[in-house]
Design a protein around this motif. Structure first.
Motif, PDB file in Angstrom:
ATOM      1  N   PRO A 110      17.494  -9.564  43.880  1.00 20.50           N
ATOM      2  CA  PRO A 110      17.360 -10.190  42.570  1.00 20.50           C
ATOM      3  C   PRO A 110      16.262 -11.241  42.471  1.00 20.50           C
ATOM      4  O   PRO A 110      15.620 -11.367  41.443  1.00 20.50           O
ATOM      5  N   VAL A 111      16.053 -12.043  43.531  1.00 17.04           N
ATOM      6  CA  VAL A 111      15.118 -13.162  43.442  1.00 17.04           C
ATOM      7  C   VAL A 111      14.372 -13.341  44.760  1.00 17.04           C
ATOM      8  O   VAL A 111      14.748 -12.797  45.793  1.00 17.04           O
ATOM      9  N   GLN A 112      13.312 -14.154  44.718  1.00 12.28           N
ATOM     10  CA  GLN A 112      12.535 -14.446  45.910  1.00 12.28           C
ATOM     11  C   GLN A 112      13.116 -15.624  46.696  1.00 12.28           C
ATOM     12  O   GLN A 112      12.915 -15.729  47.897  1.00 12.28           O
ATOM     13  N   GLY A 113      13.802 -16.541  46.029  1.00  8.36           N
ATOM     14  CA  GLY A 113      14.309 -17.699  46.748  1.00  8.36           C
ATOM     15  C   GLY A 113      15.132 -18.592  45.855  1.00  8.36           C
ATOM     16  O   GLY A 113      15.510 -18.222  44.743  1.00  8.36           O
ATOM     17  N   LYS A 114      15.430 -19.802  46.356  1.00 10.22           N
ATOM     18  CA  LYS A 114      16.217 -20.784  45.623  1.00 10.22           C
ATOM     19  C   LYS A 114      15.544 -22.142  45.689  1.00 10.22           C
ATOM     20  O   LYS A 114      14.902 -22.484  46.680  1.00 10.22           O
ATOM     21  N   ASN A 115      15.681 -22.891  44.613  1.00 12.83           N
ATOM     22  CA  ASN A 115      15.245 -24.280  44.566  1.00 12.83           C
ATOM     23  C   ASN A 115      16.515 -25.103  44.389  1.00 12.83           C
ATOM     24  O   ASN A 115      17.008 -25.263  43.280  1.00 12.83           O
ATOM     25  N   GLY A 116      17.058 -25.601  45.501  1.00 11.94           N
ATOM     26  CA  GLY A 116      18.373 -26.232  45.444  1.00 11.94           C
ATOM     27  C   GLY A 116      19.429 -25.168  45.268  1.00 11.94           C
ATOM     28  O   GLY A 116      19.537 -24.251  46.075  1.00 11.94           O
ATOM     29  N   THR A 117      20.200 -25.254  44.200  1.00 17.61           N
ATOM     30  CA  THR A 117      21.239 -24.258  43.929  1.00 17.61           C
ATOM     31  C   THR A 117      20.810 -23.235  42.893  1.00 17.61           C
ATOM     32  O   THR A 117      21.573 -22.312  42.582  1.00 17.61           O
ATOM     33  N   ILE A 118      19.602 -23.357  42.345  1.00 14.96           N
ATOM     34  CA  ILE A 118      19.146 -22.473  41.266  1.00 14.96           C
ATOM     35  C   ILE A 118      18.115 -21.487  41.808  1.00 14.96           C
ATOM     36  O   ILE A 118      17.136 -21.875  42.437  1.00 14.96           O
ATOM     37  N   TYR A 143      15.074 -18.685  41.809  1.00 13.52           N
ATOM     38  CA  TYR A 143      13.799 -18.552  41.102  1.00 13.52           C
ATOM     39  C   TYR A 143      13.083 -17.304  41.608  1.00 13.52           C
ATOM     40  O   TYR A 143      13.485 -16.697  42.601  1.00 13.52           O
ATOM     41  N   GLY A 144      12.018 -16.939  40.920  1.00 13.11           N
ATOM     42  CA  GLY A 144      11.238 -15.770  41.309  1.00 13.11           C
ATOM     43  C   GLY A 144      11.863 -14.463  40.862  1.00 13.11           C
ATOM     44  O   GLY A 144      11.893 -13.484  41.606  1.00 13.11           O
ATOM     45  N   PHE A 145      12.342 -14.414  39.613  1.00  9.50           N
ATOM     46  CA  PHE A 145      12.975 -13.206  39.095  1.00  9.50           C
ATOM     47  C   PHE A 145      11.927 -12.151  38.751  1.00  9.50           C
ATOM     48  O   PHE A 145      10.799 -12.475  38.377  1.00  9.50           O
ATOM     49  N   ALA A 146      12.324 -10.891  38.866  1.00  8.99           N
ATOM     50  CA  ALA A 146      11.403  -9.790  38.602  1.00  8.99           C
ATOM     51  C   ALA A 146      10.973  -9.783  37.136  1.00  8.99           C
ATOM     52  O   ALA A 146      11.739 -10.151  36.239  1.00  8.99           O
ATOM     53  N   HIS A 147       9.707  -9.337  36.919  1.00  4.95           N
ATOM     54  CA  HIS A 147       9.165  -9.294  35.567  1.00  4.95           C
ATOM     55  C   HIS A 147       9.550  -7.979  34.896  1.00  4.95           C
ATOM     56  O   HIS A 147       8.710  -7.116  34.597  1.00  4.95           O
ATOM     57  N   ASP A 148      10.861  -7.804  34.683  1.00  2.00           N
ATOM     58  CA  ASP A 148      11.395  -6.631  33.991  1.00  2.00           C
ATOM     59  C   ASP A 148      12.739  -7.006  33.381  1.00  2.00           C
ATOM     60  O   ASP A 148      13.180  -8.161  33.485  1.00  2.00           O
ATOM     61  N   GLU A 149      13.386  -6.022  32.753  1.00  2.00           N
ATOM     62  CA  GLU A 149      14.645  -6.307  32.069  1.00  2.00           C
ATOM     63  C   GLU A 149      15.729  -6.744  33.050  1.00  2.00           C
ATOM     64  O   GLU A 149      16.513  -7.657  32.771  1.00  2.00           O
ATOM     65  N   TRP A 165       8.469 -15.343  29.670  1.00  2.00           N
ATOM     66  CA  TRP A 165       7.832 -15.137  30.962  1.00  2.00           C
ATOM     67  C   TRP A 165       6.660 -16.118  31.074  1.00  2.00           C
ATOM     68  O   TRP A 165       5.710 -16.049  30.321  1.00  2.00           O
ATOM     69  N   THR A 166       6.787 -17.064  31.996  1.00  5.37           N
ATOM     70  CA  THR A 166       5.759 -18.090  32.142  1.00  5.37           C
ATOM     71  C   THR A 166       5.725 -18.562  33.582  1.00  5.37           C
ATOM     72  O   THR A 166       6.767 -18.730  34.216  1.00  5.37           O
ATOM     73  N   GLY A 167       4.519 -18.765  34.111  1.00  9.17           N
ATOM     74  CA  GLY A 167       4.382 -19.239  35.481  1.00  9.17           C
ATOM     75  C   GLY A 167       4.979 -18.289  36.496  1.00  9.17           C
ATOM     76  O   GLY A 167       5.596 -18.720  37.479  1.00  9.17           O
ATOM     77  N   ASP A 168       4.864 -16.988  36.264  1.00  5.04           N
ATOM     78  CA  ASP A 168       5.380 -15.953  37.169  1.00  5.04           C
ATOM     79  C   ASP A 168       6.895 -15.987  37.313  1.00  5.04           C
ATOM     80  O   ASP A 168       7.447 -15.668  38.369  1.00  5.04           O
ATOM     81  N   ASP A 169       7.593 -16.384  36.258  1.00  5.38           N
ATOM     82  CA  ASP A 169       9.055 -16.389  36.298  1.00  5.38           C
ATOM     83  C   ASP A 169       9.596 -16.426  34.875  1.00  5.38           C
ATOM     84  O   ASP A 169       8.880 -16.760  33.923  1.00  5.38           O
ATOM     85  N   TRP A 170      10.886 -16.070  34.721  1.00  7.63           N
ATOM     86  CA  TRP A 170      11.565 -16.204  33.444  1.00  7.63           C
ATOM     87  C   TRP A 170      12.089 -17.621  33.296  1.00  7.63           C
ATOM     88  O   TRP A 170      12.714 -18.151  34.218  1.00  7.63           O
ATOM     89  N   GLY A 201      29.295 -21.255  45.501  1.00 12.79           N
ATOM     90  CA  GLY A 201      28.886 -20.409  44.378  1.00 12.79           C
ATOM     91  C   GLY A 201      28.011 -19.252  44.836  1.00 12.79           C
ATOM     92  O   GLY A 201      27.699 -19.102  46.021  1.00 12.79           O
ATOM     93  N   PHE A 202      27.594 -18.429  43.894  1.00 11.39           N
ATOM     94  CA  PHE A 202      26.796 -17.234  44.171  1.00 11.39           C
ATOM     95  C   PHE A 202      25.448 -17.292  43.457  1.00 11.39           C
ATOM     96  O   PHE A 202      25.266 -18.023  42.490  1.00 11.39           O
ATOM     97  N   THR A 203      24.513 -16.482  43.965  1.00 10.61           N
ATOM     98  CA  THR A 203      23.341 -16.114  43.179  1.00 10.61           C
ATOM     99  C   THR A 203      23.703 -14.823  42.456  1.00 10.61           C
ATOM    100  O   THR A 203      24.095 -13.852  43.092  1.00 10.61           O
ATOM    101  N   TYR A 204      23.593 -14.826  41.136  1.00 10.19           N
ATOM    102  CA  TYR A 204      24.019 -13.686  40.355  1.00 10.19           C
ATOM    103  C   TYR A 204      22.871 -12.736  40.083  1.00 10.19           C
ATOM    104  O   TYR A 204      21.759 -13.152  39.784  1.00 10.19           O
ATOM    105  N   ALA A 205      23.170 -11.445  40.206  1.00 11.91           N
ATOM    106  CA  ALA A 205      22.135 -10.425  40.030  1.00 11.91           C
ATOM    107  C   ALA A 205      22.648  -9.310  39.131  1.00 11.91           C
ATOM    108  O   ALA A 205      23.836  -9.066  39.039  1.00 11.91           O
TER     109      ALA A 205
END
Length: 289
Positions: free
Chosen positions: A104-112, A114-120, A244-249, A284-288
């Motif tokens: 789903p993502v490239q990594g995390k910044n703290g608990t959030i 980031y780096g989501f795919a540029h698609d639906e 979509w801004t700065g290579d992320d949603w 908690g989880f990272t949701y995908a």
């Protein structure tokens, strides 16, 4: 209920809930249906005769054919090209949310995340994770709130929304739910605000902007002896407009509404200590999508 209900920040829908974001909604108790005991004859016709061997052979044959058909269908010969991944829902978001197996993502910044795919799919994953952050306990802590706003909102909206959050979660609001100026509960008490997305739906999508709805449940309140704000559950749907801004949603705006909510069960509520331990012991989880 979640602490952000209809306070005017981020969303555009007027009206809705009362100002008391933690009032408890009543619910209809689920009824139980008494099943007939073994040996009872519910329809009065007595026991049915034993099936003959020919009927049994036919039933076994049908079951074998069904198993063979399912096994053939699972060999990957469908429209998904044999990858084993679920088909992507159409642009209108029709159909259930299904897992794809894509990271789903490239990594995390703290608990959030980031780096989501540029698609639906990436937009739906971003919306689910951002919904969790927006109704977390951290959003009530001034220092952490500023970081969350910078992380998930577009730069053009961050300053404005930070000010609105600060106004919404002022000391008067914190006093009502038993928190100090730093968003912490009194000694011996544990503040709980944990959200779990149940599914996502694409309302509109383009490569530049998208609107995603996230159906959520969660637990909210203060656990501990003497708490005047006991932990209860809530069901709500959050609508997030993303860019979509700065290579992320990132979030441009959001709104929230009640439900859909199921019928309450008659399960006995856990005591305050159990709830407090659960919050500390279960992460908690990272949701995908």
């Amino acid at each position: 209920m979640s602490q952000g209900d209809e306070r005017g920040y981020g969303g555009s829908e007027p009206g809705g809930r009362s100002d008391d974001a933690y009032s408890t909604l009543g619910g209809t108790r689920q009824t139980r249906t008494r099943m007939h005991r073994s040996g009872e004859d519910p329809d009065g016709y007595g026991r049915r005769p034993t099936r003959n061997s020919r009927s049994l052979v036919m039933i076994v044959g049908v079951v074998v054919l069904l198993i063979a058909a399912i096994a053939f269908a699972n060999q990957g010969g469908g429209d998904n090209g044999g990858t084993g991944k679920a088909k992507k829902p159409d642009a209108a978001g029709v159909g259930p949310t299904t897992a794809t197996g894509t990271k789903p993502v490239q990594g995390k910044n703290g608990t959030i995340a980031y780096g989501f795919a540029h698609d639906e799919q990436g937009a739906q994953s971003a919306a689910a994770n951002y919904a969790v952050a927006l109704v977390s306990a951290d959003i009530l802590k001034p220092d952490r709130r500023a970081q969350i706003v910078q992380q998930i909102f577009i730069a053009e909206r961050a300053g404005e929304l930070d000010a609105k959050f600060n106004q919404a979660y002022d000391q008067s609001f914190l006093d009502k739910i038993g928190l100090d100026a730093d968003g912490n509960a009194a000694p011996g008490l544990t503040y709980v605000s944990r959200t779990a997305p149940l599914g996502t739906k694409t309302v509109a999508y383009s490569d530049a902007t998208t609107t995603i709805e996230v159906w959520c449940t969660g637990v909210f309140g203060t656990a501990g002896i003497g708490s005047t704000n006991p932990v209860s559950n809530d069901w709500f749907t959050m609508s997030l407009k993303l860019q979509w801004t700065g290579d992320d949603w990132k979030v441009d705006s959001f709104a929230q509404k009640d439900g859909p909510a199921p019928v309450n069960t008659d399960r006995t509520a856990s005591n305050a200590d159990e709830i407090a331990r659960a919050v500390e012991e279960y992460g908690g989880f990272t949701y995908a999508r």
